[in-house]
Design a protein around this motif. Structure first.
Motif, PDB file in Angstrom:
ATOM      1  N   GLU A  72       0.849  -1.171   0.000  1.00  0.00           N
ATOM      2  CA  GLU A  72       0.000   0.000   0.000  1.00  0.00           C
ATOM      3  C   GLU A  72       0.893   1.232   0.000  1.00  0.00           C
ATOM      4  O   GLU A  72       1.849   1.315   0.768  1.00  0.00           O
ATOM      5  N   TYR A  73       0.553   2.186  -0.858  1.00  0.00           N
ATOM      6  CA  TYR A  73       1.323   3.425  -0.940  1.00  0.00           C
ATOM      7  C   TYR A  73       0.968   4.314   0.238  1.00  0.00           C
ATOM      8  O   TYR A  73      -0.205   4.557   0.519  1.00  0.00           O
ATOM      9  N   ASP A  74       1.974   4.777   0.953  1.00  0.00           N
ATOM     10  CA  ASP A  74       1.772   5.575   2.154  1.00  0.00           C
ATOM     11  C   ASP A  74       1.704   7.056   1.793  1.00  0.00           C
ATOM     12  O   ASP A  74       2.659   7.625   1.271  1.00  0.00           O
ATOM     13  N   THR A  75       0.544   7.661   2.059  1.00  0.00           N
ATOM     14  CA  THR A  75       0.362   9.085   1.803  1.00  0.00           C
ATOM     15  C   THR A  75      -0.563   9.664   2.858  1.00  0.00           C
ATOM     16  O   THR A  75      -1.412   8.959   3.411  1.00  0.00           O
ATOM     17  N   ASP A  76      -0.409  10.935   3.118  1.00  0.00           N
ATOM     18  CA  ASP A  76      -1.285  11.622   4.071  1.00  0.00           C
ATOM     19  C   ASP A  76      -2.585  12.068   3.415  1.00  0.00           C
ATOM     20  O   ASP A  76      -3.525  12.465   4.107  1.00  0.00           O
ATOM     21  N   GLU A  79      -6.027  11.671   2.081  1.00  0.00           N
ATOM     22  CA  GLU A  79      -7.105  10.695   2.239  1.00  0.00           C
ATOM     23  C   GLU A  79      -7.807  10.372   0.929  1.00  0.00           C
ATOM     24  O   GLU A  79      -8.561   9.394   0.860  1.00  0.00           O
ATOM     25  N   VAL A 103      -5.585   6.327  -2.694  1.00  0.00           N
ATOM     26  CA  VAL A 103      -5.433   4.950  -2.225  1.00  0.00           C
ATOM     27  C   VAL A 103      -4.810   4.151  -3.369  1.00  0.00           C
ATOM     28  O   VAL A 103      -5.390   4.046  -4.447  1.00  0.00           O
ATOM     29  N   MET A 149      -2.943   0.391  -3.935  1.00  0.00           N
ATOM     30  CA  MET A 149      -2.562  -0.888  -3.332  1.00  0.00           C
ATOM     31  C   MET A 149      -2.153  -1.865  -4.430  1.00  0.00           C
ATOM     32  O   MET A 149      -2.662  -1.790  -5.557  1.00  0.00           O
ATOM     33  N   LYS A 158       3.040   9.541  -8.791  1.00  0.00           N
ATOM     34  CA  LYS A 158       4.143  10.427  -8.423  1.00  0.00           C
ATOM     35  C   LYS A 158       4.564  11.332  -9.573  1.00  0.00           C
ATOM     36  O   LYS A 158       4.860  12.509  -9.379  1.00  0.00           O
ATOM     37  N   GLU A 182       0.295  13.601  -8.628  1.00  0.00           N
ATOM     38  CA  GLU A 182       0.437  14.113  -7.265  1.00  0.00           C
ATOM     39  C   GLU A 182       0.423  15.637  -7.199  1.00  0.00           C
ATOM     40  O   GLU A 182      -0.299  16.222  -6.388  1.00  0.00           O
TER      41      GLU A 182
END
Length: 186
Positions: A1-5, A7, A10, A12, A45, A49
């Motif tokens: 899972e890609y970690d991002t702040d 919300e 998402v 995966m 990315k 983003e």
């Protein structure tokens, strides 16, 4: 899972990892599988983003499955789903591996496909899948062009070879038990 702040993002992925002592180029093969699984992270990315609007949602899932494996060959298929900009897209992408040589086989180079194959594919798809409107309205030449592009779907299964392509509205495949006649000779 890609970690991002964020919300509204998402991403995966699930993917197999090959293990073994007698697999040539094992590290590079696993890197190729990993890179394919992380494709939508890279897209996010590089292209999304910095341009993601306040109300935009970016969701992606890539699930990798081994559909066939023996001492000679292995197929990994990724079922991919992307939701972005109010659109939803689905794809199948494949990695076929020559396990004896430890090389990735490029999907467009596996089969020799012409308009006659496309006619046969349309008939086989209608029998196996029922009529697909998009396929019905494509010319044989359009189908052949999909097969001879990066949109091609080719992977081994216990029943034979699954052959098809991704197109604007999804993907379509048909099972070929007698696929050997279409293989390119290297």
């Amino acid at each position: 899972e890609y970690d991002t702040d964020n919300e509204d993002v998402v991403i995966m992925a699930d993917y197999p990892v090959i293990e073994g002592e007698n697999v040539p180029n094992l590290k590079q093969i696993n890197k190729t599988i990993y890179d394919k699984a992380m494709f939508y992270v890279d897209v996010f990315k590089e292209n999304v983003e910095d341009n993601l609007g306040e109300d935009d949602y970016y969701g992606a899932y890539s699930g990798g499955y081994v559909t066939y494996m023996d001492e000679e060959k292995m197929s990994v298929v990724f079922s991919e789903r992307l939701m972005y900009g109010g659109q939803e897209e689905v794809y199948l992408t494949c990695i076929n591996i020559d396990m004896e040589k430890g090389i990735i086989l490029e999907n467009p180079q596996i089969l020799s496909i012409d308009d006659d194959f496309s006619v046969d594919f349309r008939e086989k798809s209608n029998i196996q899948n029922g009529e697909i409107d998009d396929l019905t309205y494509m010319t044989d030449q359009q189908i052949t062009a999909y097969f001879n592009s990066d949109n091609i779907i080719v992977f081994y299964t216990p029943k034979g070879m699954e052959i098809g392509f991704n197109y604007e509205n999804g993907w379509v495949t048909a099972t070929y038990e007698d696929y050997e006649q279409y293989l390119k000779v290297f």
